[in-house]
Design a protein around this motif. Structure first.
Motif, PDB file in Angstrom:
ATOM      1  N   SER A   1     -10.154  -3.788  -3.471  1.00 60.97           N
ATOM      2  CA  SER A   1      -9.521  -2.678  -2.761  1.00 60.97           C
ATOM      3  C   SER A   1      -9.365  -2.997  -1.278  1.00 60.97           C
ATOM      4  CB  SER A   1     -10.328  -1.384  -2.928  1.00 60.97           C
ATOM      5  OG  SER A   1     -11.472  -1.401  -2.091  1.00 60.97           O
ATOM      6  N   GLY A   2      -8.391  -2.338  -0.672  1.00 61.60           N
ATOM      7  CA  GLY A   2      -8.167  -2.505   0.761  1.00 61.60           C
ATOM      8  C   GLY A   2      -9.339  -1.997   1.582  1.00 61.60           C
ATOM      9  N   LEU A   3      -9.972  -0.918   1.124  1.00 60.34           N
ATOM     10  CA  LEU A   3     -11.114  -0.371   1.867  1.00 60.34           C
ATOM     11  C   LEU A   3     -12.276  -1.355   1.853  1.00 60.34           C
ATOM     12  CD1 LEU A   3     -11.174   3.413   0.846  1.00 60.34           C
ATOM     13  CD2 LEU A   3     -10.221   2.361   2.889  1.00 60.34           C
ATOM     14  N   HIS A   4     -12.470  -2.045   0.734  1.00 58.50           N
ATOM     15  CA  HIS A   4     -13.525  -3.052   0.654  1.00 58.50           C
ATOM     16  C   HIS A   4     -13.242  -4.158   1.670  1.00 58.50           C
ATOM     17  CE1 HIS A   4     -15.712  -6.546  -0.964  1.00 58.50           C
ATOM     18  NE2 HIS A   4     -16.592  -5.640  -1.357  1.00 58.50           N
ATOM     19  N   ALA A   5     -12.003  -4.584   1.752  1.00 60.56           N
ATOM     20  CA  ALA A   5     -11.620  -5.622   2.714  1.00 60.56           C
ATOM     21  C   ALA A   5     -11.829  -5.126   4.140  1.00 60.56           C
ATOM     22  CB  ALA A   5     -10.156  -6.023   2.496  1.00 60.56           C
ATOM     23  N   LEU A   6     -11.445  -3.883   4.418  1.00 67.09           N
ATOM     24  CA  LEU A   6     -11.626  -3.325   5.761  1.00 67.09           C
ATOM     25  C   LEU A   6     -13.105  -3.325   6.143  1.00 67.09           C
ATOM     26  CD1 LEU A   6      -9.877  -0.245   7.239  1.00 67.09           C
ATOM     27  CD2 LEU A   6     -12.289  -0.578   7.583  1.00 67.09           C
ATOM     28  N   ALA A   7     -13.960  -2.845   5.256  1.00 69.09           N
ATOM     29  CA  ALA A   7     -15.386  -2.783   5.550  1.00 69.09           C
ATOM     30  C   ALA A   7     -15.969  -4.179   5.734  1.00 69.09           C
ATOM     31  CB  ALA A   7     -16.125  -2.043   4.437  1.00 69.09           C
ATOM     32  N   ARG A   8     -15.522  -5.116   4.924  1.00 67.15           N
ATOM     33  CA  ARG A   8     -16.060  -6.480   4.974  1.00 67.15           C
ATOM     34  C   ARG A   8     -15.581  -7.211   6.221  1.00 67.15           C
ATOM     35  NH1 ARG A   8     -13.488 -10.639   2.961  1.00 67.15           N
ATOM     36  NH2 ARG A   8     -12.243  -9.356   1.575  1.00 67.15           N
ATOM     37  N   LEU A   9     -14.328  -7.026   6.615  1.00 68.10           N
ATOM     38  CA  LEU A   9     -13.745  -7.789   7.714  1.00 68.10           C
ATOM     39  C   LEU A   9     -13.951  -7.158   9.085  1.00 68.10           C
ATOM     40  CD1 LEU A   9     -10.370  -8.709   5.991  1.00 68.10           C
ATOM     41  CD2 LEU A   9     -12.312 -10.237   6.418  1.00 68.10           C
ATOM     42  N   SER A  10     -14.435  -5.929   9.141  1.00 68.99           N
ATOM     43  CA  SER A  10     -14.517  -5.225  10.418  1.00 68.99           C
ATOM     44  C   SER A  10     -15.672  -5.690  11.292  1.00 68.99           C
ATOM     45  CB  SER A  10     -14.627  -3.724  10.178  1.00 68.99           C
ATOM     46  OG  SER A  10     -15.848  -3.455   9.527  1.00 68.99           O
TER      47      SER A  10
ATOM     48  N   THR B   1       0.162  -3.669   1.201  1.00 66.68           N
ATOM     49  CA  THR B   1       1.476  -3.090   0.937  1.00 66.68           C
ATOM     50  C   THR B   1       1.455  -1.625   1.385  1.00 66.68           C
ATOM     51  OG1 THR B   1       0.869  -2.316  -1.264  1.00 66.68           O
ATOM     52  CG2 THR B   1       1.767  -4.564  -1.093  1.00 66.68           C
ATOM     53  N   HIS B   2       2.635  -1.046   1.477  1.00 62.27           N
ATOM     54  CA  HIS B   2       2.743   0.366   1.855  1.00 62.27           C
ATOM     55  C   HIS B   2       1.959   1.235   0.872  1.00 62.27           C
ATOM     56  CE1 HIS B   2       4.689   3.657   4.016  1.00 62.27           C
ATOM     57  NE2 HIS B   2       4.888   4.244   2.851  1.00 62.27           N
ATOM     58  N   LEU B   3       2.118   0.948  -0.419  1.00 60.65           N
ATOM     59  CA  LEU B   3       1.406   1.695  -1.453  1.00 60.65           C
ATOM     60  C   LEU B   3      -0.103   1.460  -1.341  1.00 60.65           C
ATOM     61  CD1 LEU B   3       1.654   3.555  -3.892  1.00 60.65           C
ATOM     62  CD2 LEU B   3       1.879   1.515  -5.325  1.00 60.65           C
ATOM     63  N   GLY B   4      -0.493   0.218  -1.059  1.00 65.55           N
ATOM     64  CA  GLY B   4      -1.913  -0.100  -0.893  1.00 65.55           C
ATOM     65  C   GLY B   4      -2.529   0.683   0.255  1.00 65.55           C
ATOM     66  N   LEU B   5      -1.788   0.794   1.370  1.00 65.17           N
ATOM     67  CA  LEU B   5      -2.273   1.557   2.526  1.00 65.17           C
ATOM     68  C   LEU B   5      -2.432   3.036   2.174  1.00 65.17           C
ATOM     69  CD1 LEU B   5      -0.010  -0.129   5.211  1.00 65.17           C
ATOM     70  CD2 LEU B   5      -2.502  -0.314   5.099  1.00 65.17           C
ATOM     71  N   LYS B   6      -1.432   3.578   1.443  1.00 67.68           N
ATOM     72  CA  LYS B   6      -1.512   4.986   1.031  1.00 67.68           C
ATOM     73  C   LYS B   6      -2.723   5.215   0.140  1.00 67.68           C
ATOM     74  CE  LYS B   6       3.127   6.794   1.402  1.00 67.68           C
ATOM     75  NZ  LYS B   6       4.185   7.517   0.721  1.00 67.68           N
TER      76      LYS B   6
END
Length: 189
Positions: free
Chosen positions: A117-126, A77-82
């Motif tokens: 968290s979104g950062l956890h997903a980013l690190a895991r999926l990258s 979401t927009h808030l999640g990205l922020k």
């Protein structure tokens, strides 16, 4: 002597804007500050950063992060990205510098990111292996910290290996040129 980052690359930018209270401008050296990662991992992270830095301004802004997360299959979401940006945004400019981007992977390797968290997903999926045990390698974090002392020698070994490979390639090229000249001389007689 370590080879410097490519001119204009995020790794070669000044860090005055990337460090809180950084009045003096110093060059950001990923290999120097993020010793827990290999040179290959740092290159992979920089490649990923550049891939999603659509504006080629050395930052990943909110919309670029949105696109990145959608392409990785974890839309936010927009808030999640922020909130993702806020968690590592040291200079409070609401966008990610390359250094702040690397902080995501440091926190992931240390187990400092919440599972949802979104950062956890980013690190895991990258697809960048931030730790031999995966993103949840917190139990090995202190071992890795102790090994960081030996990282300088590992970087030197990697640099030497790269230099040896370049020498080998140059020698092979020289031999091919000599063989070509020899062959050429048989036709010109």
């Amino acid at each position: 002597p370590r080879p410097g980052p490519a001119p204009g690359s995020p790794a070669g930018r000044a860090v005055g804007e990337g460090s809180p209270g950084g009045g003096g401008r110093r060059v950001f050296s990923p290999a120097g500050e993020f010793r827990e990662f290999s040179r290959r991992q740092l290159r992979d992270m920089e490649r990923l950063f550049r891939q999603y830095d659509a504006g080629k301004d050395g930052f990943i802004d909110l919309m670029e992060l949105k696109l990145m997360m959608e392409k990785l299959g974890a839309p936010q979401t927009h808030l999640g990205l922020k909130n993702m940006i806020k968690e590592v945004d040291e200079d409070l400019d609401s966008k990610l510098s390359f250094r702040e981007f690397l902080l995501i992977f440091r926190k992931a390797a240390a187990g400092e990111l919440q599972e949802d968290s979104g950062l956890h997903a980013l690190a895991r999926l990258s697809e960048i292996d931030v730790s031999t045990e995966g993103v949840k390698g917190a139990k090995n974090f202190f071992e890795a910290k102790a090994q960081a002392i030996n990282e300088a020698s590992r970087f030197e070994e990697e640099i030497k290996a790269e230099q040896e490979e370049k020498k080998k390639q140059a020698e092979e090229l020289k031999q091919r040129k000599a063989a070509f000249k020899e062959l050429q001389s048989t036709f010109t007689q």
